[in-house]
Design a protein around this motif. Structure first.
Motif, PDB file in Angstrom:
ATOM      1  N   PHE A  13       1.200  -1.063  -0.018  1.00  0.00           N
ATOM      2  CA  PHE A  13       0.100   0.190   0.050  1.00  0.00           C
ATOM      3  C   PHE A  13       0.772   1.630  -0.001  1.00  0.00           C
ATOM      4  CE2 PHE A  13      -3.354  -2.966   2.390  1.00  0.00           C
ATOM      5  CZ  PHE A  13      -3.590  -3.596   1.678  1.00  0.00           C
ATOM      6  N   GLY A  14       0.425   2.730  -0.641  1.00  0.00           N
ATOM      7  CA  GLY A  14       1.081   4.037  -0.614  1.00  0.00           C
ATOM      8  C   GLY A  14       2.197   3.890  -1.574  1.00  0.00           C
ATOM      9  N   THR A  15       2.698   5.165  -1.819  1.00  0.00           N
ATOM     10  CA  THR A  15       3.410   5.027  -3.156  1.00  0.00           C
ATOM     11  C   THR A  15       4.819   5.435  -2.896  1.00  0.00           C
ATOM     12  OG1 THR A  15       2.743   7.149  -3.412  1.00  0.00           O
ATOM     13  CG2 THR A  15       1.270   5.918  -4.478  1.00  0.00           C
ATOM     14  N   THR A  16       5.881   5.241  -3.566  1.00  0.00           N
ATOM     15  CA  THR A  16       7.017   4.993  -3.489  1.00  0.00           C
ATOM     16  C   THR A  16       7.245   7.015  -2.839  1.00  0.00           C
ATOM     17  OG1 THR A  16       8.388   3.162  -4.304  1.00  0.00           O
ATOM     18  CG2 THR A  16       9.555   4.584  -3.555  1.00  0.00           C
ATOM     19  N   ALA A  17       8.062   7.193  -1.965  1.00  0.00           N
ATOM     20  CA  ALA A  17       8.094   9.396  -2.475  1.00  0.00           C
ATOM     21  C   ALA A  17       9.240   9.127  -3.342  1.00  0.00           C
ATOM     22  CB  ALA A  17       8.360   9.127  -0.263  1.00  0.00           C
ATOM     23  N   TRP A  25       9.889  17.816   2.668  1.00  0.00           N
ATOM     24  CA  TRP A  25       9.574  17.744   4.095  1.00  0.00           C
ATOM     25  C   TRP A  25      10.372  17.654   5.704  1.00  0.00           C
ATOM     26  CZ3 TRP A  25       3.906  14.750   4.478  1.00  0.00           C
ATOM     27  CH2 TRP A  25       3.664  15.728   4.239  1.00  0.00           C
TER      28      TRP A  25
ATOM     29  N   PRO B  95      -8.376  15.211   5.332  1.00  0.00           N
ATOM     30  CA  PRO B  95      -7.786  13.692   5.479  1.00  0.00           C
ATOM     31  C   PRO B  95      -7.769  13.473   4.106  1.00  0.00           C
ATOM     32  CG  PRO B  95     -10.282  13.979   5.727  1.00  0.00           C
ATOM     33  CD  PRO B  95     -10.338  15.085   5.942  1.00  0.00           C
ATOM     34  N   GLU B  96      -8.181  14.268   2.853  1.00  0.00           N
ATOM     35  CA  GLU B  96      -7.749  13.577   1.757  1.00  0.00           C
ATOM     36  C   GLU B  96      -6.516  14.085   1.542  1.00  0.00           C
ATOM     37  OE1 GLU B  96     -10.360  15.408   2.387  1.00  0.00           O
ATOM     38  OE2 GLU B  96     -12.929  14.603   1.784  1.00  0.00           O
ATOM     39  N   HIS B  98      -3.829  14.501   3.941  1.00  0.00           N
ATOM     40  CA  HIS B  98      -3.019  14.171   4.741  1.00  0.00           C
ATOM     41  C   HIS B  98      -2.056  12.750   4.261  1.00  0.00           C
ATOM     42  CE1 HIS B  98      -0.849  14.373   8.579  1.00  0.00           C
ATOM     43  NE2 HIS B  98      -0.982  12.399   9.217  1.00  0.00           N
ATOM     44  N   ARG B  99      -0.734  13.433   4.162  1.00  0.00           N
ATOM     45  CA  ARG B  99       0.171  11.800   4.012  1.00  0.00           C
ATOM     46  C   ARG B  99       0.609  11.811   5.545  1.00  0.00           C
ATOM     47  NH1 ARG B  99      -3.120  12.911   0.519  1.00  0.00           N
ATOM     48  NH2 ARG B  99      -2.589  12.659  -1.829  1.00  0.00           N
ATOM     49  N   MET B 101       4.594  10.322   5.619  1.00  0.00           N
ATOM     50  CA  MET B 101       5.893   9.881   5.024  1.00  0.00           C
ATOM     51  C   MET B 101       6.859   9.331   5.808  1.00  0.00           C
ATOM     52  SD  MET B 101       8.542  12.443   3.313  1.00  0.00           S
ATOM     53  CE  MET B 101       8.045  13.077   1.976  1.00  0.00           C
ATOM     54  N   ILE B 110       8.414   5.795   1.858  1.00  0.00           N
ATOM     55  CA  ILE B 110       6.663   5.322   1.586  1.00  0.00           C
ATOM     56  C   ILE B 110       6.070   6.915   1.496  1.00  0.00           C
ATOM     57  CG2 ILE B 110       5.150   3.967   0.711  1.00  0.00           C
ATOM     58  CD1 ILE B 110       6.217   1.643   2.650  1.00  0.00           C
ATOM     59  N   ILE B 111       5.480   7.129   0.737  1.00  0.00           N
ATOM     60  CA  ILE B 111       4.247   8.443   1.218  1.00  0.00           C
ATOM     61  C   ILE B 111       2.280   7.008   1.041  1.00  0.00           C
ATOM     62  CG2 ILE B 111       2.214   9.512   0.901  1.00  0.00           C
ATOM     63  CD1 ILE B 111       5.320  11.528  -0.876  1.00  0.00           C
ATOM     64  N   PHE B 112       2.300   7.452   2.225  1.00  0.00           N
ATOM     65  CA  PHE B 112       0.624   6.128   2.911  1.00  0.00           C
ATOM     66  C   PHE B 112      -0.816   8.164   3.095  1.00  0.00           C
ATOM     67  CE2 PHE B 112       3.372   3.942   5.242  1.00  0.00           C
ATOM     68  CZ  PHE B 112       3.264   2.975   4.018  1.00  0.00           C
ATOM     69  N   MET B 114      -4.470   8.529   3.595  1.00  0.00           N
ATOM     70  CA  MET B 114      -5.248   8.164   4.811  1.00  0.00           C
ATOM     71  C   MET B 114      -6.734   6.453   4.125  1.00  0.00           C
ATOM     72  SD  MET B 114      -4.984   9.483   7.840  1.00  0.00           S
ATOM     73  CE  MET B 114      -5.677   8.725   8.210  1.00  0.00           C
ATOM     74  N   GLU B 115      -6.287   6.407   3.073  1.00  0.00           N
ATOM     75  CA  GLU B 115      -7.385   5.179   2.544  1.00  0.00           C
ATOM     76  C   GLU B 115      -6.124   4.652   2.340  1.00  0.00           C
ATOM     77  OE1 GLU B 115      -9.841   5.732  -1.142  1.00  0.00           O
ATOM     78  OE2 GLU B 115      -8.256   4.574  -2.188  1.00  0.00           O
ATOM     79  N   ASP B 116      -5.298   4.761   2.415  1.00  0.00           N
ATOM     80  CA  ASP B 116      -3.590   3.570   1.965  1.00  0.00           C
ATOM     81  C   ASP B 116      -3.735   2.969   3.319  1.00  0.00           C
ATOM     82  OD1 ASP B 116      -3.306   3.674  -0.344  1.00  0.00           O
ATOM     83  OD2 ASP B 116      -1.078   5.579   0.144  1.00  0.00           O
ATOM     84  N   MET B 118      -5.943   2.749   6.064  1.00  0.00           N
ATOM     85  CA  MET B 118      -7.161   2.254   6.008  1.00  0.00           C
ATOM     86  C   MET B 118      -7.206   1.173   5.996  1.00  0.00           C
ATOM     87  SD  MET B 118      -9.139   5.519   7.392  1.00  0.00           S
ATOM     88  CE  MET B 118     -10.707   4.676   8.016  1.00  0.00           C
ATOM     89  N   ARG B 119      -6.018   0.551   4.797  1.00  0.00           N
ATOM     90  CA  ARG B 119      -6.617  -0.777   4.177  1.00  0.00           C
ATOM     91  C   ARG B 119      -5.807  -1.679   5.266  1.00  0.00           C
ATOM     92  NH1 ARG B 119      -4.510  -0.326  -1.626  1.00  0.00           N
ATOM     93  NH2 ARG B 119      -5.652  -2.726  -1.615  1.00  0.00           N
ATOM     94  N   PHE B 120      -4.630  -2.042   5.836  1.00  0.00           N
ATOM     95  CA  PHE B 120      -3.707  -2.390   6.452  1.00  0.00           C
ATOM     96  C   PHE B 120      -4.483  -2.989   7.529  1.00  0.00           C
ATOM     97  CE2 PHE B 120      -0.323   0.046   5.460  1.00  0.00           C
ATOM     98  CZ  PHE B 120       0.414  -0.675   5.322  1.00  0.00           C
ATOM     99  N   PRO B 121      -4.665  -4.225   8.039  1.00  0.00           N
ATOM    100  CA  PRO B 121      -5.548  -5.033   9.145  1.00  0.00           C
ATOM    101  C   PRO B 121      -5.354  -4.020  10.557  1.00  0.00           C
ATOM    102  CG  PRO B 121      -4.096  -6.539   8.199  1.00  0.00           C
ATOM    103  CD  PRO B 121      -3.675  -5.045   7.695  1.00  0.00           C
TER     104      PRO B 121
ATOM    105  N   MET C   3     -14.362   7.653   5.826  1.00  0.00           N
ATOM    106  CA  MET C   3     -13.887   7.845   4.541  1.00  0.00           C
ATOM    107  C   MET C   3     -13.495   7.202   3.323  1.00  0.00           C
ATOM    108  SD  MET C   3     -10.488  10.686   6.075  1.00  0.00           S
ATOM    109  CE  MET C   3      -9.891   9.238   5.836  1.00  0.00           C
ATOM    110  N   PHE C   8     -10.340  10.483  -3.022  1.00  0.00           N
ATOM    111  CA  PHE C   8      -9.036  11.381  -2.539  1.00  0.00           C
ATOM    112  C   PHE C   8      -8.280  11.860  -3.527  1.00  0.00           C
ATOM    113  CE2 PHE C   8      -9.844   8.593   0.790  1.00  0.00           C
ATOM    114  CZ  PHE C   8      -9.244   9.228   1.803  1.00  0.00           C
ATOM    115  N   GLU C 295      -7.967  -6.806   4.210  1.00  0.00           N
ATOM    116  CA  GLU C 295      -8.633  -7.349   5.667  1.00  0.00           C
ATOM    117  C   GLU C 295     -10.347  -7.309   5.362  1.00  0.00           C
ATOM    118  OE1 GLU C 295      -8.362  -4.973   9.644  1.00  0.00           O
ATOM    119  OE2 GLU C 295      -7.889  -6.776  10.184  1.00  0.00           O
TER     120      GLU C 295
END
Ligand code: HEC
Ligand code: HEC
Ligand SMILES: [Ca+2]
Ligand SMILES: [Ca+2]
Ligand SMILES: [Ca+2]
Ligand SMILES: [Ca+2]
Ligand SMILES: [Ca+2]
Ligand SMILES: [Ca+2]
Ligand SMILES: [Co+2]
Ligand SMILES: [Co+2]
Lengths: 213, 400, 400, 213
Positions: A13-17, A25, B95-96, B98-99, B101, B110-112, B114-116, B118-121, C3, C8, C295
């Protein structure tokens, strides 16, 4: 099969920064200078900027206006009843100054300073604390090289440091108990004590009566 | 309780709402469903609110407020009453946009969204959060006349999120990685260095509290949660985690949140909130109103694990009796204790003393002062004393 | 999650708030402490609210609303989102003038003020409350297109109060006493007959939920709580408990809350909420938005005790895999289950099946219909089915 | 000693309720007539009062206006696809009628009726259901003596009544699964389904489409 996910498998999940995203940042500075950007700033330029942006709260000499934080002074007060903990008297590393000004000051406009301005202000606050002289120019090498007076003043948490016993009987001499009451009138208790009220919790009342913090 | 300070008798005696009368609320209809799609407390509970002590800080934007623990029951703090601590006020984050890192000494930065995340268990855990300055105004002497101010920098919620360990595995921490810098997205960009050991142990990255999304005051939409550690390490509005080989020594771990000893040297990285307890009934806000049986009640907590035992003294620490733990006894969560006894106007010097599963016994104020002096501001977890007077009034006192 | 339904990507791509930019909330100050002495959810969470289905009732004052369980995490329902059920709207009761009367077959009839009740030793327990009509709109066919409406008459809080047993001991129940009539103070004076056996077992008289005083919607300042039993027996705005030798057969236990069987006869005193479960992720409100690991998560509960196991089927009940229980597994409380798996666009017929500690296995809808027909309205605790479509959308379906 | 309270000791909180206090609140009625007050009411008086206070919602004949509850009719519908459960077709005891009207009706003014009025309305609703004739006068003896048509229609909850097995494999024939979709447009889903909206959840849409409840 549903329910079967191999151990150690990544979620992905997520994208590579990207390097560019990180750079924008990655604002933090470490004592060894890691994170300090290019650029520089002199005490003289810092003085001007400080008087413009900082002095209203922190005072012309870093003495702090009203209850705003004191930035200078306090040498040799750390063992006194009311220690004055400042950049000069307490902070172990100059890098922290650059880092904090960059991330949080001026209070009402955080992240508004350029890298050079941050060097200027760091130099000037160090100067106010007599840690550098008026010729000092801060940059990533000179700032990392500054030795702070209280650098050796910190040691790692040794807790648990106090060992109480679970005594159940005759744990103290009742005749010798000393009972000290509350300093009254410094906390706002108007919501449950009749007659007491907010004025008691004002800064003024506090200045007269406050014992500590 | 929430209502003990109010006088019931006066108004009630003359009322048409008492038996044998049919109360007015039995003769009419009330508002229907979804009149309040999101509900509020009763208008009669207006006094149950967060409060601050104005003189503690220059102003309210870099300040603290306290939870009205004198009015709370059980171990859950409702979200609207969780204590506040800000360094630049409450960030209002979309929230849309927010990231989070994660970068530094990792295989893949990685950059996540919120949707990313919240997909984790997810995991949900009930944990207390306490400011290390809780009670800190009392190192030199008692000066807070109310429980809300002596111990109210303390709350306990069910938090939901992802173990930080999982996110770090996703990024792949390099062998040199030993510390993590956590940073907030608010105007203070609050930052703390967290040892990797804790991060891999029980640190969570949380987005919900007590079932719903985090409140803005608690870091919406994302915060760190270091169970049992001083609250400021649980960075709110979390936006960045950098893995490094050394700590950063930032302002909040040097200028602040270090503990100055009597000899002028200071402790650093004083993370753990040690075993603590306080009696919530009676207390200054909840005086004893009638003679007879009374439940002495309170809360205990430990940053090192579960509470094992709480003792109560009625004579200022000369003798102690074991109290009962009641309800859930969870790791690093508020735990309730209770002892039913009788009060017939005799003065009491009430104290509680908690013991956690590591065997650590909550110390006396004298012991703490002897070890640390009176300038350390933080981590004042000593046995607290209430003086119960002949009229049932309760005063904050210190006993030595 | 709260959300997932929002897009997003669109807004975010163009935003100045994404890395490497400094977001606007990092360049300014927010509101200070006690700006909201009692806090509220983020303005971005406006969609997380109770909802009703208008056509279910003539109007909103004798009606029901549902908890947005599709947006909730963990096991605690925040107080503002606990589902509502009124028969005469929300009573607005002055706590100083509220009384609880215990009388009938007792040695000493007693009137308690709230202050009296709050002097008793308190207990705090996390328990679900569910309306027996939860899911009842689906006996004949699937007609609710959202999880909030299929299962949202369900909440779970930490409740604090006094065991009813203690109050009954105080009054002294006479040997002939076998049933208790509980009555509310609202305009409906809602009444239910409770067997003494339950009253002496785990029934509570509660005044707090999730730490603070009850919300008006949940019976402020006092309600009954019959753990694991249909919600309507947990009389809100509780004002009277009469001990008798026989049940009363009042309107809410004859006209309503009896279960009509196919043969025209009806079951009475159908108190227990039997073992039930539902998948909350994915669900109609939380479609699958991306392929990959997911999940599967949900909640299970049983009015007879603890959840022991939950199984999940991806093929409409042909084959099952065990899920993991996560977090606290408490008696008569919501319990979370979870299973991590992969989704790559394949259609699923998702089901969950809970088993409680008595060994009871959640039944199929077919089994329930076979035993009870389709007119019983209440107690529809059958295995629920979600159809996951190739685009990740989720539909409520019934499988036989 | 603190912490020592004798077992079985009473707390003694609260005050003893007086007979007068109890009487004002003790409004409940039981099938055996326990709780029925003195007084009486005729069908004829009931008719007038019903038309004044009740008919706007429940209809002149107890047929129910709009979605307000139906009070009469529905005989022999209990095994039908849409049973009509009323006082006459479903309620096991007449006492429940007196009790419920007394505690909850009229909807907008609960507890506003006198004991006699409650007898009158109970008599009239029974009359509407053809359970008593027009000469009927309800009082504590006659009302307790009324036998309701469905008195024998109830039995004690036999649950657990369904026994499922924890089958894990081949629990059904996949080829024979019948999948029935949701009746669309009757629930409000405008908050997450684009295009869908509140109208779909109106009473009107429901009347056309509703399948059950
Ligand atoms: C409007 C008031 C205000 C202005 C203007 C302001 N500050 Fe501050 N400063 C504060 C406050 C408040 C804090 C403490 C914040 C906190 O604790 O969260 C602070 C803290 C600091 C600290 C840390 C003090 C310590 O001992 O920990 C430094 C250094 C500092 N400011 C430097 C600056 C500089 C440099 C400027 C100008 C660019 C500046 N400040 C402008 C209010 C102000
Ligand atoms: C403004 C509308 C309204 C009026 C006027 C009204 N009622 Fe009702 N009545 C209702 C509603 C709504 C219910 C259902 C309440 C609930 O379920 O909580 C109800 C329920 C009933 C029931 C129970 C029906 C059942 O099958 O369970 C009876 C009996 C009844 N009313 C009698 C009366 C009588 C007698 C009067 C006049 C004194 C009256 N009602 C006036 C709205 C009204
Ligand atoms: Ca860095
Ligand atoms: Ca100087
Ligand atoms: Ca109070
Ligand atoms: Ca949503
Ligand atoms: Ca009675
Ligand atoms: Ca007829
Ligand atoms: Co510390
Ligand atoms: Co039932």
């Amino acid at each position: 099969t549903p329910g079967m996910v191999s151990a150690g498998e990544k979620y992905g999940f997520g994208t590579t920064a990207t390097a560019e995203e990180i750079q924008g940042w990655d604002i933090d500075i470490r004592p060894d200078g890691k994170g300090l950007p290019a650029g520089e700033g002199s005490v003289a330029d810092g003085e001007e900027l400080y008087e413009q942006l900082c002095a209203t709260c922190h005072g012309l000499f870093g003495e702090g206006e009203g209850r705003w934080p004191v930035l200078a002074g306090g040498e040799d007060t750390l063992t006194e009843e009311r220690p004055v903990k400042t950049v000069g008297s307490y902070w172990p590393y100059a890098s922290t100054l650059y880092d904090y000004i960059r991330r949080a000051m001026p209070f009402t406009a955080p992240r508004s300073l350029t890298d050079d301005q941050t060097y200027q202000l760091s130099a000037y606050v160090l100067y106010l604390n007599e840690i550098v002289d008026e010729e000092f120019v801060a940059n990533k090498d000179t700032l990392a090289a500054v030795e702070m007076p209280n650098q050796e003043g910190f040691f790692v948490d040794p807790r648990p440091d106090v060992k109480n016993n679970r005594c159940m009987k005759n744990c103290a001499d009742p005749a010798k108990l000393q009972i000290v009451g509350t300093l009254q009138g410094v906390t706002p208790v108007g919501h449950f004590v009749e007659g007491a009220d907010a004025p008691a919790a004002s800064h003024q009342a506090q200045e007269e009566k406050e014992r500590s913090l | 309780g929430a209502m003990t300070a109010t006088t019931f008798a006066g108004t009630a005696a003359a009322s048409k709402n008492l038996p044998p009368m049919e109360p007015s609320w039995g003769r009419q209809l009330g508002a229907g469903v979804v009149d309040k799609p999101y509900g509020q407390p009763s208008a009669y509970e207006k006094e149950v609110v967060r409060r601050t002590v104005p003189w503690l800080t220059a102003e309210s934007i870099a300040s603290i407020s306290m939870t009205p623990i004198q009015d709370l029951k059980g171990i859950i703090t409702p979200n609207g009453l969780v204590f506040e601590r800000y360094h630049a006020g409450v960030a209002q984050i979309k929230p849309e946009e927010h990231r989070l890192m994660i970068h530094g000494l990792v295989e893949r930065p990685i950059i996540f969204t919120m949707e990313d995340l919240m997909r984790f268990p997810s995991v949900s855990e009930i944990k207390f959060i306490e400011c290390p300055a809780n009670g800190g105004m009392e190192w030199k002497g008692a000066q807070m006349e109310a429980l809300q101010f002596t111990h109210g920098m303390l709350s306990c919620c069910e938090w939901t999120g992802v173990p930080l360990r999982v996110l770090l595995e996703e990024a792949g921490v390099k062998p040199e990685g030993k510390w993590i810098l956590a940073e907030g997205a608010d105007g203070s960009h609050m930052s703390r260095s967290i040892p990797l050991e804790k991060a891999l142990d029980d640190t969570l990255v949380v987005y919900a509290q007590n079932g719903e999304m985090l409140r803005p005051e608690q870091g919406y939409p994302l915060r760190l949660l270091n169970p049992g550690w001083e609250g400021n390490t649980s960075i709110k509005w979390l936006r960045r985690l950098e893995v490094g080989d050394k700590p950063w020594y930032h302002r909040e771990e040097t200028s602040k949140y270090t503990d100055l000893m009597a000899d002028g040297r200071a402790r650093k990285f004083t993370f753990v909130q040690e075993t603590n307890s306080v009696i919530t009934n009676p207390c200054p806000e909840n005086p004893i109103v009638k003679s007879g049986l009374i439940e002495i009640e309170g809360m205990a907590w430990s940053g090192r694990g579960k509470i094992k035992q709480v003792d109560i003294s009625f004579d200022g620490g000369v003798s102690w009796v074991p109290a009962n733990l009641k309800g859930l006894v969870l790791d690093k969560a508020l735990t309730r204790f209770s002892l039913v006894t009788k009060w017939d106007g005799q003065p009491w010097l009430l104290q509680s003393r908690a013991i956690d599963e590591t065997g650590y016994v909550q110390p006396t104020l004298g012991q703490l002062r002897e070890a640390r002096g009176t300038n350390s501001i933080y981590h004042k977890n000593s046995i607290h004393s209430w003086k119960v007077e002949a009229n049932g009034g309760v005063k904050n006192v210190q006993i030595s």
